[in-house]
Write a protein that holds these residues in place. Sequence first.
Motif, PDB file in Angstrom:
ATOM      1  N   LEU A  14       0.823  -1.201   0.000  1.00 50.90           N
ATOM      2  CA  LEU A  14       0.000   0.000   0.000  1.00 50.90           C
ATOM      3  C   LEU A  14       0.858   1.252   0.000  1.00 50.90           C
ATOM      4  O   LEU A  14       0.595   2.196  -0.728  1.00 50.90           O
ATOM      5  CB  LEU A  14      -0.933   0.012   1.211  1.00 50.90           C
ATOM      6  N   THR A  15       1.901   1.264   0.791  1.00 56.02           N
ATOM      7  CA  THR A  15       2.720   2.465   0.834  1.00 56.02           C
ATOM      8  C   THR A  15       3.441   2.668  -0.493  1.00 56.02           C
ATOM      9  O   THR A  15       3.631   3.797  -0.914  1.00 56.02           O
ATOM     10  CB  THR A  15       3.734   2.409   1.990  1.00 56.02           C
ATOM     11  N   ARG A  16       3.820   1.591  -1.152  1.00 57.69           N
ATOM     12  CA  ARG A  16       4.467   1.733  -2.466  1.00 57.69           C
ATOM     13  C   ARG A  16       3.484   2.309  -3.479  1.00 57.69           C
ATOM     14  O   ARG A  16       3.811   3.217  -4.245  1.00 57.69           O
ATOM     15  CB  ARG A  16       4.992   0.384  -2.940  1.00 57.69           C
ATOM     16  N   GLN A  20       3.682   5.958  -5.366  1.00 60.37           N
ATOM     17  CA  GLN A  20       3.595   6.113  -6.819  1.00 60.37           C
ATOM     18  C   GLN A  20       2.476   7.075  -7.192  1.00 60.37           C
ATOM     19  O   GLN A  20       2.642   7.941  -8.057  1.00 60.37           O
ATOM     20  CB  GLN A  20       3.367   4.766  -7.488  1.00 60.37           C
ATOM     21  N   ASN A  21       1.332   6.943  -6.532  1.00 55.34           N
ATOM     22  CA  ASN A  21       0.207   7.826  -6.822  1.00 55.34           C
ATOM     23  C   ASN A  21       0.522   9.261  -6.422  1.00 55.34           C
ATOM     24  O   ASN A  21       0.146  10.205  -7.122  1.00 55.34           O
ATOM     25  CB  ASN A  21      -1.049   7.337  -6.098  1.00 55.34           C
ATOM     26  N   SER A  25       0.558  12.333  -9.057  1.00 59.05           N
ATOM     27  CA  SER A  25      -0.283  13.506  -8.823  1.00 59.05           C
ATOM     28  C   SER A  25       0.546  14.781  -8.758  1.00 59.05           C
ATOM     29  O   SER A  25       0.155  15.810  -9.310  1.00 59.05           O
ATOM     30  CB  SER A  25      -1.062  13.334  -7.514  1.00 59.05           C
ATOM     31  N   LEU A  26       1.690  14.714  -8.078  1.00 64.47           N
ATOM     32  CA  LEU A  26       2.546  15.891  -7.960  1.00 64.47           C
ATOM     33  C   LEU A  26       3.052  16.350  -9.324  1.00 64.47           C
ATOM     34  O   LEU A  26       3.004  17.545  -9.651  1.00 64.47           O
ATOM     35  CB  LEU A  26       3.723  15.597  -7.042  1.00 64.47           C
ATOM     36  N   CYS A  68      -3.221  16.378 -17.595  1.00 70.62           N
ATOM     37  CA  CYS A  68      -1.819  16.009 -17.330  1.00 70.62           C
ATOM     38  C   CYS A  68      -1.742  14.724 -16.522  1.00 70.62           C
ATOM     39  O   CYS A  68      -0.877  13.880 -16.766  1.00 70.62           O
ATOM     40  CB  CYS A  68      -1.101  17.137 -16.598  1.00 70.62           C
ATOM     41  N   TYR A  69      -2.640  14.548 -15.554  1.00 71.61           N
ATOM     42  CA  TYR A  69      -2.654  13.314 -14.761  1.00 71.61           C
ATOM     43  C   TYR A  69      -2.955  12.109 -15.652  1.00 71.61           C
ATOM     44  O   TYR A  69      -2.325  11.056 -15.519  1.00 71.61           O
ATOM     45  CB  TYR A  69      -3.674  13.405 -13.631  1.00 71.61           C
ATOM     46  N   GLY A  70      -3.900  12.272 -16.568  1.00 73.06           N
ATOM     47  CA  GLY A  70      -4.209  11.184 -17.492  1.00 73.06           C
ATOM     48  C   GLY A  70      -3.028  10.836 -18.380  1.00 73.06           C
ATOM     49  O   GLY A  70      -2.756   9.659 -18.631  1.00 73.06           O
TER      50      GLY A  70
END
Length: 76
Positions: A14-16, A20-21, A25-26, A68-70
């Motif tokens: 989960l933390t990995r 990544q998410n 997002s950033l 951009c996220y897509g």
Amino acid sequence: MPGRMPKNAGNRWLTRAQKQNFWRSLIAVLAGNAIYFGVERYLPLRAQHQLYQIDWGLAVDFWICLVCYGIVRLIR
């Protein structure tokens, strides 16, 4: 008991995924805001963001960041 998974085994995955998410997002928000503020002066007045107000400029900025996220999700 033998055969049981350690308590934190699922948390590592989960933390990995969360890391990544977060980075996706950033990158999307930074790229989207850079694009928006680069073209803001060429946009119609209604699409330009006014400081400390909720307006159409925020909506335009949001949609650019969403695109951009897509793109980031497609690349990675």
